[in-house]
Enzyme design. Structure first.
Site, PDB file in Angstrom:
ATOM      1  CG  ASN A   1      -1.728   2.767  -6.497  1.00  0.00           C
ATOM      2  OD1 ASN A   1      -1.253   2.713  -5.369  1.00  0.00           O
ATOM      3  ND2 ASN A   1      -1.015   3.130  -7.546  1.00  0.00           N
TER       4      ASN A   1
ATOM      5  CG  ASP B   1       1.613   2.703  -4.582  1.00  0.00           C
ATOM      6  OD1 ASP B   1       1.706   1.483  -4.446  1.00  0.00           O
ATOM      7  OD2 ASP B   1       1.876   3.305  -5.638  1.00  0.00           O
ATOM      8  CG  HIS B   2      -1.623   7.197  -1.559  1.00  0.00           C
ATOM      9  ND1 HIS B   2      -0.606   8.110  -1.399  1.00  0.00           N
ATOM     10  CD2 HIS B   2      -2.003   7.267  -2.850  1.00  0.00           C
ATOM     11  CE1 HIS B   2      -0.404   8.727  -2.549  1.00  0.00           C
ATOM     12  NE2 HIS B   2      -1.227   8.234  -3.450  1.00  0.00           N
TER      13      HIS B   2
ATOM     14  NE  ARG C   1       3.909   7.613  14.546  1.00  0.00           N
ATOM     15  CZ  ARG C   1       2.973   8.005  15.400  1.00  0.00           C
ATOM     16  NH1 ARG C   1       2.577   7.204  16.339  1.00  0.00           N
ATOM     17  NH2 ARG C   1       2.436   9.205  15.300  1.00  0.00           N
TER      18      ARG C   1
ATOM     19  CG  HIS D   1       5.329   2.795  -7.998  1.00  0.00           C
ATOM     20  ND1 HIS D   1       5.211   4.100  -8.398  1.00  0.00           N
ATOM     21  CD2 HIS D   1       6.542   2.380  -8.424  1.00  0.00           C
ATOM     22  CE1 HIS D   1       6.321   4.453  -9.039  1.00  0.00           C
ATOM     23  NE2 HIS D   1       7.145   3.435  -9.051  1.00  0.00           N
TER      24      HIS D   1
ATOM     25  NE  ARG E   1       9.078   6.496  -5.290  1.00  0.00           N
ATOM     26  CZ  ARG E   1       9.002   7.501  -6.158  1.00  0.00           C
ATOM     27  NH1 ARG E   1       7.877   7.734  -6.797  1.00  0.00           N
ATOM     28  NH2 ARG E   1      10.031   8.294  -6.356  1.00  0.00           N
TER      29      ARG E   1
ATOM     30  NE  ARG F   1       9.269   9.224  -2.035  1.00  0.00           N
ATOM     31  CZ  ARG F   1       9.364  10.066  -3.058  1.00  0.00           C
ATOM     32  NH1 ARG F   1       8.282  10.478  -3.684  1.00  0.00           N
ATOM     33  NH2 ARG F   1      10.535  10.509  -3.467  1.00  0.00           N
ATOM     34  CG  HIS F   2       4.804   4.372  -1.591  1.00  0.00           C
ATOM     35  ND1 HIS F   2       5.073   3.396  -2.516  1.00  0.00           N
ATOM     36  CD2 HIS F   2       4.546   5.503  -2.309  1.00  0.00           C
ATOM     37  CE1 HIS F   2       4.964   3.905  -3.723  1.00  0.00           C
ATOM     38  NE2 HIS F   2       4.667   5.186  -3.654  1.00  0.00           N
TER      39      HIS F   2
ATOM     40  CD  GLU G   1       1.800   2.551 -10.618  1.00  0.00           C
ATOM     41  OE1 GLU G   1       2.607   3.394 -10.179  1.00  0.00           O
ATOM     42  OE2 GLU G   1       0.578   2.674 -10.522  1.00  0.00           O
TER      43      GLU G   1
ATOM     44  CB  THR H   1       2.386  10.628  -6.839  1.00  0.00           C
ATOM     45  OG1 THR H   1       1.846   9.522  -7.562  1.00  0.00           O
ATOM     46  CG2 THR H   1       1.774  11.905  -7.385  1.00  0.00           C
ATOM     47  CB  THR H   2       3.817   8.371 -11.295  1.00  0.00           C
ATOM     48  OG1 THR H   2       4.113   7.313 -10.409  1.00  0.00           O
ATOM     49  CG2 THR H   2       4.498   8.139 -12.612  1.00  0.00           C
TER      50      THR H   2
ATOM     51  CD  GLU I   1      -2.300   3.147 -15.428  1.00  0.00           C
ATOM     52  OE1 GLU I   1      -1.977   1.957 -15.230  1.00  0.00           O
ATOM     53  OE2 GLU I   1      -2.445   3.982 -14.527  1.00  0.00           O
TER      54      GLU I   1
ATOM     55  CG  HIS J   1      -1.798  10.375 -11.878  1.00  0.00           C
ATOM     56  ND1 HIS J   1      -0.831   9.830 -11.052  1.00  0.00           N
ATOM     57  CD2 HIS J   1      -1.795  11.688 -11.629  1.00  0.00           C
ATOM     58  CE1 HIS J   1      -0.263  10.783 -10.367  1.00  0.00           C
ATOM     59  NE2 HIS J   1      -0.831  11.920 -10.692  1.00  0.00           N
ATOM     60  N   GLY J   2      -5.158  10.546 -10.642  1.00  0.00           N
ATOM     61  CA  GLY J   2      -6.001  11.705 -10.311  1.00  0.00           C
ATOM     62  C   GLY J   2      -7.490  11.461 -10.467  1.00  0.00           C
TER      63      GLY J   2
ATOM     64  N   GLY K   1      -5.988   5.156  -6.834  1.00  0.00           N
ATOM     65  CA  GLY K   1      -5.426   5.005  -5.501  1.00  0.00           C
ATOM     66  C   GLY K   1      -5.874   6.076  -4.529  1.00  0.00           C
ATOM     67  CG  HIS K   2      -4.770  10.649  -3.121  1.00  0.00           C
ATOM     68  ND1 HIS K   2      -5.770  11.577  -2.928  1.00  0.00           N
ATOM     69  CD2 HIS K   2      -3.851  10.873  -2.153  1.00  0.00           C
ATOM     70  CE1 HIS K   2      -5.456  12.347  -1.903  1.00  0.00           C
ATOM     71  NE2 HIS K   2      -4.301  11.942  -1.414  1.00  0.00           N
TER      72      HIS K   2
HETATM   73  N1  PXP Z   1      -1.531   4.788 -12.409  1.00  0.00           N
HETATM   74  C1  PXP Z   1      -0.210   5.088 -12.279  1.00  0.00           C
HETATM   75  C2  PXP Z   1       0.724   4.622 -13.350  1.00  0.00           C
HETATM   76  C3  PXP Z   1       0.263   5.790 -11.158  1.00  0.00           C
HETATM   77  O1  PXP Z   1       1.578   6.053 -11.048  1.00  0.00           O
HETATM   78  C4  PXP Z   1      -0.640   6.174 -10.161  1.00  0.00           C
HETATM   79  C5  PXP Z   1      -0.147   6.910  -8.955  1.00  0.00           C
HETATM   80  O2  PXP Z   1       0.665   6.128  -8.200  1.00  0.00           O
HETATM   81  C6  PXP Z   1      -1.989   5.827 -10.322  1.00  0.00           C
HETATM   82  C7  PXP Z   1      -2.416   5.160 -11.459  1.00  0.00           C
HETATM   83  C8  PXP Z   1      -3.014   6.157  -9.282  1.00  0.00           C
HETATM   84  O3  PXP Z   1      -3.136   7.531  -9.161  1.00  0.00           O
HETATM   85  P1  PXP Z   1      -4.015   8.144  -7.988  1.00  0.00           P
HETATM   86  O4  PXP Z   1      -3.374   7.749  -6.709  1.00  0.00           O
HETATM   87  O5  PXP Z   1      -3.985   9.615  -8.267  1.00  0.00           O
HETATM   88  O6  PXP Z   1      -5.385   7.544  -8.142  1.00  0.00           O
END
Ligand code: PXP
Length: 246
Positions: free
Chosen positions: A7, A9-10, A18, A47, A49, A53-54, A74, A104-105, A155, A196-197, A218-219
């Site tokens: 992912n 997004d970050h 910036r 994602h 949105r 946002r990103h 997403e 985030t979600t 998911e 997620h996480g 992602g993160h």
């Molecule tokens: N899956 C979904 C559906 C999400 O919304 C996110 C966060 O954007 C992720 C996975 C990835 O989560 P993380 O950035 O915590 O790894």
């Protein structure tokens, strides 16, 4: 083999911090996607949105043109974004809840409460040849509803697992919820992703959860990339996913 969807997004979050409104700027999420693919990622997740946002519209159109693996878009089940998805034609969409204030979600999709609307979107995507995944918490009612609305994938939201990882009782409870939900989904003919996480510390225990096809992360990967570089961060995560028996 367990697949990794990165992912990005970050990467866009950092750029927007910036360069919001400039139409360009660094770091470039599309360049990041190409590095992640070259390092072995099996798919790219972004994602788009409603509040942009990103990730921006130009990002997803460029991703569509250049990535060689699978594009997982997403998105909220909102008319504007559904229209974009139908034109963009990602391999798969993942429907997520979207509240404007969240960082985030945070929660899963309430499939039980939105069966009709989700069924309609699943049918439109299926007709266009786009797979649908529903991002849900590991709750038996939500899994059953996901099968009823005609999604190909769920998911499983691993946020609660990640949150309770350091507490043995909580970790056990959340892993059991994920295991049961994955088994139920598989028995109903759904394919199972998770995300997620997830990070370099809590990933190994996820091997306990059966029937997983792909993890979306992602993160932790983007964070590690600041110090190690993105290719190494993707490679480190893939190494932790090796040996998954499903
Ligand atoms: N899956 C979904 C559906 C999400 O919304 C996110 C966060 O954007 C992720 C996975 C990835 O989560 P993380 O950035 O915590 O790894």
């Amino acid at each position: 083999m367990l697949k990794l969807g990165v992912n990005i997004d970050h990467v866009a979050t950092l750029r927007e911090a910036r360069y919001r409104g400039c139409g360009q700027g660094e770091p470039d999420p599309v360049a990041a996607a190409l590095i992640a693919e070259a390092a072995g990622a099996h798919g790219i997740t972004a994602h788009l949105r409603e509040d942009r946002r990103h990730i921006q519209d130009r990002d997803v159109w460029q991703l569509r043109q250049v990535i060689k693996t699978r594009l997982n878009l997403e998105m909220a089940n909102a008319p504007e974004i559904v229209g974009i998805a139908l034109r963009l034609h990602p391999e798969i969409i993942c429907l997520v809840p979207e509240r404007r204030q969240e960082v985030t979600t945070e929660g899963g999709l309430d499939v039980v409460g939105q069966e009709q609307a989700l069924q309609a979107t699943c049918a439109r995507m299926r007709a266009a040849g786009i797979e649908v995944s529903l991002f849900i918490v590991p709750d038996p009612e939500q899994v059953a509803a996901s099968a009823r609305v005609g999604a190909e994938f769920i998911e499983l939201h691993t946020g609660a697992y990640a949150e309770h990882f350091k507490d043995a009782t909580g970790r056990r409870r959340e892993l059991d919820r994920l295991r049961h939900a994955a088994r139920q989904a598989h028995d109903l003919g759904l394919r199972v992703n998770a995300g997620h996480g997830l990070n370099y510390e809590n990933l190994r225990a996820i091997h306990e959860v059966p029937h997983l096809v792909e993890l979306n992360i992602g993160h932790s990967i983007i964070s590690r990339s600041v110090t190690t570089g993105l290719a190494a961060a993707v490679g480190d995560m893939l190494a932790l996913m090796e040996g998954y028996c499903g």
